[in-house]
Design an enzyme around this catalytic site. Structure first.
Site, PDB file in Angstrom:
ATOM      1  N   SER A   8      61.185  45.017   7.806  1.00 39.83           N
ATOM      2  CA  SER A   8      61.608  46.031   8.775  1.00 39.83           C
ATOM      3  C   SER A   8      62.664  45.450   9.699  1.00 39.83           C
ATOM      4  CB  SER A   8      60.413  46.509   9.601  1.00 39.83           C
ATOM      5  OG  SER A   8      60.886  47.226  10.723  1.00 39.83           O
ATOM      6  N   HIS A  31      63.395  48.266   5.245  1.00 43.26           N
ATOM      7  CA  HIS A  31      62.704  49.328   5.993  1.00 43.26           C
ATOM      8  C   HIS A  31      63.452  49.590   7.301  1.00 43.26           C
ATOM      9  CE1 HIS A  31      59.022  51.605   7.052  1.00 43.26           C
ATOM     10  NE2 HIS A  31      59.169  51.127   8.275  1.00 43.26           N
ATOM     11  N   ASP A  33      63.518  51.714  10.700  1.00 45.87           N
ATOM     12  CA  ASP A  33      62.696  52.524  11.602  1.00 45.87           C
ATOM     13  C   ASP A  33      63.567  53.375  12.514  1.00 45.87           C
ATOM     14  OD1 ASP A  33      59.908  51.767  11.033  1.00 45.87           O
ATOM     15  OD2 ASP A  33      60.601  49.758  11.559  1.00 45.87           O
ATOM     16  N   MET A  35      63.628  55.983  15.446  1.00 44.89           N
ATOM     17  CA  MET A  35      62.769  56.486  16.531  1.00 44.89           C
ATOM     18  C   MET A  35      63.617  57.267  17.518  1.00 44.89           C
ATOM     19  SD  MET A  35      60.430  53.163  17.282  1.00 44.89           S
ATOM     20  CE  MET A  35      59.849  52.079  15.977  1.00 44.89           C
ATOM     21  N   HIS A  64      62.138  55.198   7.631  1.00 46.88           N
ATOM     22  CA  HIS A  64      60.880  55.683   8.215  1.00 46.88           C
ATOM     23  C   HIS A  64      61.235  56.470   9.469  1.00 46.88           C
ATOM     24  CE1 HIS A  64      56.848  54.423  10.338  1.00 46.88           C
ATOM     25  NE2 HIS A  64      56.912  55.715  10.090  1.00 46.88           N
ATOM     26  N   MET A  66      60.452  58.303  12.567  1.00 43.90           N
ATOM     27  CA  MET A  66      59.461  58.586  13.613  1.00 43.90           C
ATOM     28  C   MET A  66      60.149  59.485  14.616  1.00 43.90           C
ATOM     29  SD  MET A  66      57.955  54.749  13.736  1.00 43.90           S
ATOM     30  CE  MET A  66      59.407  54.175  12.874  1.00 43.90           C
ATOM     31  N   MET A 135      49.927  54.230   8.456  1.00 45.53           N
ATOM     32  CA  MET A 135      50.280  53.365   9.583  1.00 45.53           C
ATOM     33  C   MET A 135      49.067  52.517   9.963  1.00 45.53           C
ATOM     34  SD  MET A 135      53.447  53.849  10.314  1.00 45.53           S
ATOM     35  CE  MET A 135      53.457  52.752  11.734  1.00 45.53           C
ATOM     36  N   ASP A 173      52.188  49.856   7.057  1.00 44.23           N
ATOM     37  CA  ASP A 173      53.234  49.484   8.019  1.00 44.23           C
ATOM     38  C   ASP A 173      52.589  49.249   9.379  1.00 44.23           C
ATOM     39  OD1 ASP A 173      55.523  49.219   9.560  1.00 44.23           O
ATOM     40  OD2 ASP A 173      56.168  51.309   9.319  1.00 44.23           O
TER      41      ASP A 173
HETATM   42  C1  DX5 Z   1      56.346  50.462  13.980  1.00 43.40           C
HETATM   43  C2  DX5 Z   1      57.287  50.469  12.822  1.00 43.40           C
HETATM   44  C3  DX5 Z   1      57.171  49.285  11.966  1.00 43.40           C
HETATM   45  C4  DX5 Z   1      57.472  47.978  12.643  1.00 43.40           C
HETATM   46  C5  DX5 Z   1      56.506  46.985  12.083  1.00 43.40           C
HETATM   47  O1  DX5 Z   1      56.272  51.726  14.535  1.00 43.40           O
HETATM   48  O2  DX5 Z   1      57.082  51.606  12.010  1.00 43.40           O
HETATM   49  O3  DX5 Z   1      57.942  49.396  10.773  1.00 43.40           O
HETATM   50  O4  DX5 Z   1      58.763  47.492  12.447  1.00 43.40           O
HETATM   51  O5  DX5 Z   1      56.642  45.796  12.758  1.00 43.40           O
HETATM   52  P1  DX5 Z   1      55.563  44.627  12.589  1.00 43.40           P
HETATM   53  O6  DX5 Z   1      55.563  44.248  11.146  1.00 43.40           O
HETATM   54  O7  DX5 Z   1      56.078  43.560  13.492  1.00 43.40           O
HETATM   55  O8  DX5 Z   1      54.242  45.187  13.031  1.00 43.40           O
HETATM   56 ZN    ZN Z   2      58.119  51.588  10.031  1.00 41.22          ZN
END
Ligand code: DX5
Ligand code: ZN
Length: 221
Positions: A8, A31, A33, A35, A64, A66, A135, A173
Protein backbone atom coordinates in the site's frame (compact mmCIF):
# COMPACT_ATOMS: atom_id res chain seq x y z
CA UNK A 1 -4.63 -20.83 -4.11
CA UNK A 2 -2.05 -18.31 -5.36
CA UNK A 3 -0.84 -15.80 -2.79
CA UNK A 4 -0.67 -12.14 -3.87
CA UNK A 5 1.07 -9.32 -2.03
CA UNK A 6 -0.12 -5.77 -2.63
CA UNK A 7 2.02 -3.05 -1.01
CA UNK A 8 0.00 0.00 0.00
CA UNK A 9 1.50 3.29 -1.12
CA UNK A 10 -0.26 4.99 1.79
CA UNK A 11 2.93 4.28 3.73
CA UNK A 12 5.21 5.42 0.87
CA UNK A 13 6.72 8.86 0.28
CA UNK A 14 4.02 10.73 -1.68
CA UNK A 15 6.59 13.11 -3.20
CA UNK A 16 8.36 10.13 -4.84
CA UNK A 17 5.51 7.82 -5.83
CA UNK A 18 7.07 6.59 -9.08
CA UNK A 19 10.27 5.57 -7.28
CA UNK A 20 8.28 4.03 -4.45
CA UNK A 21 6.32 1.96 -6.98
CA UNK A 22 9.57 0.75 -8.54
CA UNK A 23 10.91 -0.14 -5.08
CA UNK A 24 8.38 -2.98 -4.87
CA UNK A 25 8.68 -4.43 -8.36
CA UNK A 26 7.80 -8.08 -7.98
CA UNK A 27 4.67 -7.21 -6.03
CA UNK A 28 1.46 -8.42 -7.65
CA UNK A 29 -0.45 -5.15 -7.43
CA UNK A 30 0.16 -1.70 -6.06
CA UNK A 31 -2.57 -0.87 -3.53
CA UNK A 32 -3.73 2.73 -3.85
CA UNK A 33 -5.81 4.08 -0.96
CA UNK A 34 -8.21 6.80 -2.07
CA UNK A 35 -9.71 8.70 0.89
CA UNK A 36 -12.08 11.64 0.67
CA UNK A 37 -12.35 12.99 4.22
CA UNK A 38 -16.06 12.01 4.20
CA UNK A 39 -16.33 8.23 4.19
CA UNK A 40 -13.15 8.19 6.30
CA UNK A 41 -11.58 11.06 8.24
CA UNK A 42 -8.39 11.07 6.19
CA UNK A 43 -7.67 12.63 2.78
CA UNK A 44 -5.21 11.18 0.26
CA UNK A 45 -5.30 11.30 -3.53
CA UNK A 46 -7.63 11.06 -6.50
CA UNK A 47 -7.96 10.31 -10.20
CA UNK A 48 -5.08 12.49 -11.55
CA UNK A 49 -2.55 10.79 -9.28
CA UNK A 50 -3.81 7.33 -10.29
CA UNK A 51 -3.51 8.34 -13.93
CA UNK A 52 0.12 9.44 -13.49
CA UNK A 53 1.03 6.44 -11.37
CA UNK A 54 -0.39 4.11 -14.02
CA UNK A 55 1.97 5.65 -16.57
CA UNK A 56 4.91 5.41 -14.18
CA UNK A 57 4.74 1.71 -13.31
CA UNK A 58 4.17 -1.66 -14.93
CA UNK A 59 2.62 -3.00 -11.73
CA UNK A 60 -1.17 -3.05 -11.99
CA UNK A 61 -3.06 -0.72 -9.68
CA UNK A 62 -5.46 -1.99 -7.03
CA UNK A 63 -7.52 1.09 -6.12
CA UNK A 64 -9.25 0.96 -2.74
CA UNK A 65 -11.89 3.67 -2.71
CA UNK A 66 -12.71 4.84 0.79
CA UNK A 67 -15.03 7.51 -0.53
CA UNK A 68 -18.65 8.54 -0.37
CA UNK A 69 -20.76 8.00 -3.49
CA UNK A 70 -18.56 5.41 -5.26
CA UNK A 71 -21.46 4.89 -7.71
CA UNK A 72 -20.55 8.25 -9.14
CA UNK A 73 -16.76 8.22 -8.86
CA UNK A 74 -15.52 4.62 -9.25
CA UNK A 75 -15.79 4.41 -13.07
CA UNK A 76 -13.30 7.28 -13.44
CA UNK A 77 -10.66 5.18 -11.67
CA UNK A 78 -11.06 2.45 -14.29
CA UNK A 79 -10.62 5.08 -16.99
CA UNK A 80 -7.52 6.35 -15.15
CA UNK A 81 -5.96 2.90 -15.55
CA UNK A 82 -6.81 0.95 -12.40
CA UNK A 83 -6.82 -2.80 -13.01
CA UNK A 84 -8.97 -3.42 -9.95
CA UNK A 85 -11.40 -1.07 -8.25
CA UNK A 86 -12.72 -1.69 -4.74
CA UNK A 87 -15.73 0.22 -3.42
CA UNK A 88 -17.15 0.03 0.10
CA UNK A 89 -20.57 -1.58 0.30
CA UNK A 90 -21.50 0.79 3.13
CA UNK A 91 -21.07 3.72 0.74
CA UNK A 92 -22.55 2.26 -2.44
CA UNK A 93 -26.19 2.94 -3.34
CA UNK A 94 -26.37 0.15 -5.95
CA UNK A 95 -23.46 -2.28 -5.48
CA UNK A 96 -24.60 -4.74 -8.15
CA UNK A 97 -24.98 -2.05 -10.78
CA UNK A 98 -21.64 -0.56 -9.78
CA UNK A 99 -19.77 -3.89 -9.89
CA UNK A 100 -21.21 -4.55 -13.35
CA UNK A 101 -20.18 -1.12 -14.54
CA UNK A 102 -16.61 -1.57 -13.28
CA UNK A 103 -16.38 -4.94 -15.04
CA UNK A 104 -17.94 -3.61 -18.23
CA UNK A 105 -15.33 -0.86 -18.32
CA UNK A 106 -12.62 -3.52 -18.16
CA UNK A 107 -11.40 -3.66 -14.54
CA UNK A 108 -11.81 -6.23 -11.81
CA UNK A 109 -14.68 -5.34 -9.50
CA UNK A 110 -14.15 -5.62 -5.78
CA UNK A 111 -16.26 -4.84 -2.71
CA UNK A 112 -14.98 -3.97 0.76
CA UNK A 113 -16.50 -4.55 4.18
CA UNK A 114 -15.68 -2.40 7.21
CA UNK A 115 -15.00 -4.34 10.40
CA UNK A 116 -18.61 -4.03 11.65
CA UNK A 117 -20.17 -5.07 8.33
CA UNK A 118 -21.08 -8.76 8.18
CA UNK A 119 -20.44 -10.82 5.04
CA UNK A 120 -23.55 -13.01 5.16
CA UNK A 121 -26.06 -10.46 3.77
CA UNK A 122 -23.94 -10.26 0.61
CA UNK A 123 -23.77 -13.97 -0.20
CA UNK A 124 -25.95 -13.55 -3.29
CA UNK A 125 -23.78 -10.69 -4.58
CA UNK A 126 -20.52 -12.61 -4.54
CA UNK A 127 -20.77 -13.88 -8.16
CA UNK A 128 -20.84 -10.23 -9.28
CA UNK A 129 -17.38 -9.65 -7.80
CA UNK A 130 -13.78 -10.51 -8.64
CA UNK A 131 -12.53 -9.79 -5.14
CA UNK A 132 -13.92 -9.31 -1.65
CA UNK A 133 -11.96 -7.11 0.78
CA UNK A 134 -12.31 -7.74 4.48
CA UNK A 135 -10.89 -4.80 6.41
CA UNK A 136 -8.80 -5.87 9.37
CA UNK A 137 -8.65 -2.31 10.78
CA UNK A 138 -11.12 0.57 10.65
CA UNK A 139 -10.31 2.18 7.30
CA UNK A 140 -8.62 5.58 7.27
CA UNK A 141 -5.03 5.25 8.41
CA UNK A 142 -1.97 3.08 7.93
CA UNK A 143 -0.02 1.58 10.79
CA UNK A 144 -2.98 0.51 12.93
CA UNK A 145 -3.07 -2.69 14.97
CA UNK A 146 -4.53 -5.77 13.27
CA UNK A 147 -8.04 -6.70 14.50
CA UNK A 148 -7.93 -10.38 15.46
CA UNK A 149 -11.69 -10.39 15.81
CA UNK A 150 -11.93 -10.30 12.00
CA UNK A 151 -10.45 -13.80 11.61
CA UNK A 152 -13.80 -15.59 11.99
CA UNK A 153 -15.28 -13.33 9.28
CA UNK A 154 -12.42 -14.24 6.94
CA UNK A 155 -13.13 -17.92 7.61
CA UNK A 156 -16.86 -17.50 6.97
CA UNK A 157 -16.19 -15.56 3.76
CA UNK A 158 -13.84 -18.31 2.53
CA UNK A 159 -16.55 -20.90 3.24
CA UNK A 160 -19.13 -18.95 1.23
CA UNK A 161 -16.70 -18.57 -1.69
CA UNK A 162 -15.91 -22.29 -1.69
CA UNK A 163 -19.55 -23.27 -1.20
CA UNK A 164 -20.46 -21.50 -4.43
CA UNK A 165 -17.27 -22.59 -6.22
CA UNK A 166 -16.43 -18.98 -7.05
CA UNK A 167 -13.21 -17.69 -8.56
CA UNK A 168 -13.21 -14.79 -6.12
CA UNK A 169 -10.08 -13.41 -4.47
CA UNK A 170 -10.27 -12.74 -0.73
CA UNK A 171 -8.23 -9.71 0.29
CA UNK A 172 -7.28 -8.52 3.76
CA UNK A 173 -6.15 -4.97 4.48
CA UNK A 174 -4.96 -3.38 7.72
CA UNK A 175 -2.25 -4.38 10.14
CA UNK A 176 -1.00 -7.18 7.87
CA UNK A 177 2.63 -7.90 8.78
CA UNK A 178 5.10 -10.71 9.45
CA UNK A 179 3.33 -11.34 12.75
CA UNK A 180 -0.25 -11.47 11.40
CA UNK A 181 -0.10 -12.64 7.77
CA UNK A 182 -0.02 -16.35 8.61
CA UNK A 183 -3.24 -16.14 10.62
CA UNK A 184 -4.92 -14.38 7.70
CA UNK A 185 -3.71 -17.00 5.23
CA UNK A 186 -4.80 -19.87 7.45
CA UNK A 187 -8.25 -18.26 7.72
CA UNK A 188 -8.53 -18.28 3.91
CA UNK A 189 -7.30 -14.93 2.62
CA UNK A 190 -5.21 -15.02 -0.58
CA UNK A 191 -4.52 -11.33 -1.33
CA UNK A 192 -2.61 -9.38 1.29
CA UNK A 193 -2.31 -5.60 1.49
CA UNK A 194 0.64 -4.38 3.51
CA UNK A 195 1.58 -0.73 3.97
CA UNK A 196 3.84 -0.11 6.93
CA UNK A 197 5.15 -3.69 6.87
CA UNK A 198 6.53 -3.09 3.36
CA UNK A 199 7.40 0.61 3.17
CA UNK A 200 8.55 0.75 6.78
CA UNK A 201 11.09 -2.00 6.04
CA UNK A 202 14.74 -1.35 5.20
CA UNK A 203 14.27 -3.19 1.88
CA UNK A 204 10.64 -3.04 0.66
CA UNK A 205 11.15 -5.61 -2.13
CA UNK A 206 12.64 -8.07 0.33
CA UNK A 207 9.71 -7.45 2.71
CA UNK A 208 7.33 -8.40 -0.11
CA UNK A 209 9.25 -11.62 -0.79
CA UNK A 210 9.22 -12.54 2.91
CA UNK A 211 5.51 -11.88 3.35
CA UNK A 212 4.79 -13.96 0.25
CA UNK A 213 6.81 -16.88 1.58
CA UNK A 214 5.12 -16.75 4.97
CA UNK A 215 1.63 -16.57 3.47
CA UNK A 216 2.32 -19.35 0.98
CA UNK A 217 3.55 -21.75 3.63
CA UNK A 218 0.62 -20.89 5.92
CA UNK A 219 -1.81 -21.53 3.03
CA UNK A 220 -0.28 -24.93 2.44
CA UNK A 221 -1.22 -26.03 5.99
C1 DX5 B 1 -6.24 1.71 5.71
C2 DX5 B 1 -5.86 1.38 4.30
C3 DX5 B 1 -4.75 0.42 4.20
C4 DX5 B 1 -3.46 0.88 4.81
C5 DX5 B 1 -2.85 -0.32 5.45
O1 DX5 B 1 -7.47 2.34 5.73
O2 DX5 B 1 -6.96 0.84 3.60
O3 DX5 B 1 -4.53 -0.02 2.87
O4 DX5 B 1 -2.54 1.42 3.91
O5 DX5 B 1 -1.72 0.06 6.13
P1 DX5 B 1 -1.00 -0.94 7.15
O6 DX5 B 1 -0.58 -2.13 6.36
O7 DX5 B 1 0.14 -0.13 7.68
O8 DX5 B 1 -2.01 -1.29 8.21
ZN1 ZN C 1 -6.48 -0.07 1.61
Amino acid sequence: MAVQINPSILSADFARLADEARAVEGADWLHVDVMDNHFVPNLTLGVPVVESLHKATETPLDCHLMIADPDRWAPAYVEAGAGSVTFHVEAAAAPVRLAREIRAKGARASMALRPATPVEPYEDLLPELDMLLIMTVEPGFGGQAFLDIMLPKIRRARKLIDKHGLDLWLQVDGGVSASTIERCAEAGADVFVAGSAVYGAEDPAEAVRRLRKQAASACAH
